[in-house]
Design a protein around this motif. Sequence first.
Motif, mmCIF file in Angstrom:
data_model
loop_
_atom_site.group_PDB
_atom_site.id
_atom_site.type_symbol
_atom_site.label_atom_id
_atom_site.label_comp_id
_atom_site.label_asym_id
_atom_site.label_seq_id
_atom_site.Cartn_x
_atom_site.Cartn_y
_atom_site.Cartn_z
ATOM 1 N N LEU A 1 0.790 -1.350 -0.060
ATOM 2 C CA LEU A 1 0.144 0.044 -0.004
ATOM 3 C C LEU A 1 0.819 1.392 0.064
ATOM 4 N N ARG B 1 1.995 1.980 -3.486
ATOM 5 C CA ARG B 1 1.079 2.462 -4.394
ATOM 6 C C ARG B 1 0.458 3.776 -3.984
ATOM 7 N N LEU B 2 0.473 4.402 -2.693
ATOM 8 C CA LEU B 2 0.292 5.550 -2.174
ATOM 9 C C LEU B 2 1.107 6.608 -2.908
ATOM 10 N N ALA C 1 -7.870 5.986 -2.203
ATOM 11 C CA ALA C 1 -6.798 4.815 -1.847
ATOM 12 C C ALA C 1 -7.561 3.399 -2.111
ATOM 13 N N CYS D 1 -5.362 1.648 -5.097
ATOM 14 C CA CYS D 1 -4.399 0.711 -4.435
ATOM 15 C C CYS D 1 -4.882 -0.788 -4.444
ATOM 16 N N VAL E 1 -8.034 -2.307 2.642
ATOM 17 C CA VAL E 1 -7.125 -0.853 2.381
ATOM 18 C C VAL E 1 -7.385 -0.041 3.817
ATOM 19 N N LEU F 1 7.850 1.031 -5.977
ATOM 20 C CA LEU F 1 6.911 0.553 -6.757
ATOM 21 C C LEU F 1 7.491 0.562 -7.996
ATOM 22 N N VAL G 1 -0.430 1.201 -11.511
ATOM 23 C CA VAL G 1 -0.842 2.035 -10.569
ATOM 24 C C VAL G 1 -1.133 3.610 -11.026
ATOM 25 N N HIS H 1 -4.922 5.458 -11.029
ATOM 26 C CA HIS H 1 -4.782 6.895 -10.630
ATOM 27 C C HIS H 1 -5.438 7.735 -11.560
#
Length: 1010
Positions: free
Chosen positions: A566, A569-570, A582, A586, A596, A634, A643, A647
């Motif tokens: 996580l 990906r954040l 999120a 994610c 999550v 990542l 990702v 997004h």
Amino acid sequence: MSTRYEFRVLGPLEVLRDGHPVRIDAAKVRLLLAALLAEANQVVTVETLVNRLWGEDPPGRARNTLQNYVLRLRRALGCPAGGAPVFTRPHGYVIQTAPDALDLHRFTSLVRQGRTALAEGAAARAAPLLGEALGLWRGDPLSDLPAHLVRGMVAALDEQRVDALELRIDADLALGRAADVLPELRGLIGEYPLREHFWAQRMLALFQCGRQGEALESYREVTALLADELGVAPGAGLRQVHQRLLAAAPDLVGAQAARATPPSRDGELPVEITTFVGREAQVAQVRRLLETARLVTLTGVGGVGKTRLALRAAAEAAPSFANGVRLADLAPLTDAALLDRAVSEALGLRDQSARPVADAVADHLRDRRLLLVLDNCEHVVEHVAGLVLRLAATAPGLRVLATSRQRLGTPGEHVLTVPPLTLPTVAGTAGGTPARGKPAAEASGEDGVMAAAPVSSDTDDPLLCSEAVRLLLDRAAGSAPAFRLTARNRQAVAHLCLRLDGIPLAIELAAVRLSAMTAEEILERLDDRFRLLSLPRPRTSARGHHTLRGIVDWSYDLCTEGERLLWNRLSVFSGGFDLEAAETVCAGEGVLREDVLDLLAGLVDKSIVAVNSSGDRARYSLLETIRQYGGQRLQEEGGTARVRVRHSAFYRTTAVRAGQAWCGPREVDWLVRLRTDLPNLRTALDYCASRPDLADDGLEIAVNLARTRCWFFSSTLGEGRHWLERLLATGEPPAAPASTRAPTLTAGALAMKAWIALCQGDNPAAETFLAQCRAVARELPDGPSAAPVTYIEGAHAMLVRGDPASRALLAEARERFRAAGQAGDAHMATMLWAMAEAFFGTRASASSARDVYVAEAEASGAEWARSWAQWCSGLVELRHGEAQRSLAPLQRALARQRAIGDSWGPVWGLETLAWAVAATGDGTRAAWLLGAAHRMRRDTGVALIGLRPFHDAHLTAERRVRASLGAEEYAAAWSRGACAEDTPGPVPEERTARVRSTRTRTGGSHTPTA
């Protein structure tokens, strides 16, 4: 449940109702509230309030107007029946506040406690109290109110602040912090040169620092100053300090020997080997918590300074603990089973029995009053929590101060998140910014250069208000003696501290690099900060503490596998995110959507993610250093593109939903959300523009942001135009034989681009974009008569050509949008249609269009639409009715636009109000409004000359006002408006009431049109 109000006057006036900000726009109502708060819980007479609101020139019916303002204040506060907290009394009004609800009351209480402690000789207790009191100040008091009307209140508040500063510096000097207060005293003497106590304190501080000659020179300087300015000799207190310096009084010599020594430390607390910079408010807060809480845990991201803060707070709190302070550093602990023994060793126990070590520790602490500092608990959190609970149950006099990247989670734990160091402000980053009215060279030395150790010299450079900058310069003085802060590099230094998030470890490592690099070079290489900010040859064995990567690696290792995924990906988010974002972006590839929330909570607990719950939706964020680390991870796992696509898709959906809700009851909520998520929207736009296969998704985002007027509210029209142009170009290579993009999307984008150019007054560009729009429209089912094309044709005809034919085109566009179910676009067409009827139609057609528009705006529940419906009502009344009657709707439109944060609408509302006031005959006020409107157009980059009906009406009003006032008076009033700092408020009722109503009917000689 009763309503709780909080008021803040130690800075701009602020009001909270049950924790939520209360917006009070009217300047007089804010001024009334400030006058009541200055004497909270006491009746303020009507006469006093009238004087505070109008000074020496009150209006004729001041008492009635005051009563009206009180009613408006109650409405703004949402007061329940009875008026609480604003009450009417026989001779005036009173506002009742709880003891802790007004920052001024908290300030005076803390100062009183600090003064008492200082009088009792308890400087260690007084300093944090006074520091906390001064920490309540957010800037100049009541700085958002007219200075000439609050001068008396501000002077009284400033006097209290300066008095508290004197007391706090007295406490600091008593604690041996002479070097720390010298820079501050230099600035205070510059600001208050005739305040003798500051001079006395500076003399004492210089003496304690071993600078006796400078201390005596200061006395000669102040003696000459007082003689020249006032013709008097120094007072008894200053003379006494001078005599003590000459005689080298024993108490001064003792203080001199102990100068710059950190607070006395008990037991095993290590001695500070570098300067402790800033953190006064946090030290005071920790000490206050330790007075009542059994367990205080300092959490925060790695490298933020938890250990240093804990040690300083523990040292200052040591006198309060009869059995002292003990430190147990748990960082070297690799086996949690040895925790009890590590604490036992820190306490100095040598128990040789066979009983459990924890029992021996508990017995030892049972009757003691002691502060136990447990440092670096994050890797043994559960074991530490169990031990603390056991010790707390048997030792009532024990206080525990823990540092951990993750809270312990025990009952009664008080968690304090340690923030990064304070960062330089925008004003402080300007290259060569001078100190308090001095040129840069004078402020920083003969050559405009400041030594790398300004923290210990008496300078008041504004850049040093930042703790991060002070730390960088302090550490550079040791590691890079040749480094100097100059007018050339000060902006780089400020940005360096900003880019490093104010994390002390990162700043200290950057200071080491200054021995071989310039600040500008470090700044250029910060994209690889984890390689850059590492010591090439670590000389200590502390695990991971010699590199920025090492300390973040340690945090990463403490996370679960799901938390690491996580975190990585954040990193694609910019400027923060909410839970929905999120979960959508994610989830997948090892992370379930329903997990999550728990994973995010785990990252919050481990100080990786920060959370802000002050709004109706929690917002999460990562420091740039943490985000960049996750981004690298990542990329290493090969997930960046995947990702980022999710997004971009999420924010495309967000923009589309906002566009669909435009001109509906939730439009303001969507505008706030878009403004909050603008960094993410920009990131998505940029990524889509870099990928031809995603260009259409990016174009949808850009079109819907323009549709919702996001750029009008949250940025600039130029940015909206930039994204449309870039994305239109991305998916359409010039050599492509045929376009693969849907003509509807392209036509909509070109229409929006042309609309923005029209609003900017850029007519040549608008003509070009309109021609492109017509060409693309040939591929649409409706051809050139498609709704977006017809709309732009009508807008162009009205705004550029001033053509009455625009009325029919806009009416047609309105009907086509309505038939397609595009409510937001239909509303815009309706608004422009009503506007065109007002400018070019008859009284009957203008009134009819206005009525349709107002009815639709009210039915929509959309506040932005309602504000423009009010404006349109005022415009129709001005051009086809009575100018006097147009003022009220125009003023209401302005008020509504300000209430929803609209920065675009007031540009036109103010201009139109100027026309109306000019038509009533109030030339001075009209000239002022014309100047203010000019300033707003300049700030937003609008060219009025490109908008013909507005330009024609403007010239008519300007000629009328010039003829009424004369050139000189007009220029003076216009200049006052153009220089006004705040957005002007409504035209005062008492002024307009005296103005003769003037009829301005179509075709008459008084019509304000060309």
